[in-house]
Design a protein around this motif. Structure first.
Motif, PDB file in Angstrom:
ATOM      1  N   LYS A  22      13.313  -0.654 -84.280  1.00 49.53           N
ATOM      2  CA  LYS A  22      14.203  -1.611 -84.906  1.00 49.53           C
ATOM      3  C   LYS A  22      14.808  -2.529 -83.835  1.00 49.53           C
ATOM      4  N   THR A  23      14.755  -3.826 -84.059  1.00 50.41           N
ATOM      5  CA  THR A  23      15.345  -4.768 -83.113  1.00 50.41           C
ATOM      6  C   THR A  23      16.805  -5.002 -83.455  1.00 50.41           C
ATOM      7  N   GLY A  24      17.563  -5.422 -82.474  1.00 49.08           N
ATOM      8  CA  GLY A  24      18.964  -5.744 -82.698  1.00 49.08           C
ATOM      9  C   GLY A  24      19.890  -4.551 -82.741  1.00 49.08           C
ATOM     10  N   ARG A  25      19.382  -3.376 -82.366  1.00 48.60           N
ATOM     11  CA  ARG A  25      20.238  -2.189 -82.370  1.00 48.60           C
ATOM     12  C   ARG A  25      21.289  -2.295 -81.279  1.00 48.60           C
ATOM     13  N   LYS A  26      22.457  -1.814 -81.539  1.00 51.74           N
ATOM     14  CA  LYS A  26      23.548  -1.819 -80.565  1.00 51.74           C
ATOM     15  C   LYS A  26      23.636  -0.459 -79.888  1.00 51.74           C
ATOM     16  N   VAL A  27      24.025  -0.467 -78.634  1.00 52.84           N
ATOM     17  CA  VAL A  27      24.177   0.791 -77.908  1.00 52.84           C
ATOM     18  C   VAL A  27      25.525   1.412 -78.254  1.00 52.84           C
ATOM     19  N   ALA A  28      25.642   2.698 -77.980  1.00 47.51           N
ATOM     20  CA  ALA A  28      26.903   3.393 -78.230  1.00 47.51           C
ATOM     21  C   ALA A  28      28.007   2.777 -77.375  1.00 47.51           C
TER      22      ALA A  28
END
Length: 55
Positions: A22-28
């Motif tokens: 999945k693209t655009g995922r944010k990191v913790a």
């Protein structure tokens, strides 16, 4: 690419991951405080890894 070889015999190993990421995922939120980013000496813009900190 797997059949690539240099004149001195260096060969390439290829692993293909058949997974859709999945693209655009944010990191913790705490990613930068809990992970150390280690850049490779050769081509550091392309080769790096995230190393979890103990504890």
């Amino acid at each position: 690419m797997e059949k690539t070889q240099t004149k001195t015999g260096l060969s390439v190993a290829v692993n293909i991951l058949n997974k859709v990421y999945k693209t655009g995922r944010k990191v913790a939120d705490n990613f930068k405080t809990t992970m150390q980013i280690v850049f490779d000496e050769y081509l550091p813009k392309w080769n790096y890894r995230a190393v979890p900190q103990p504890g």
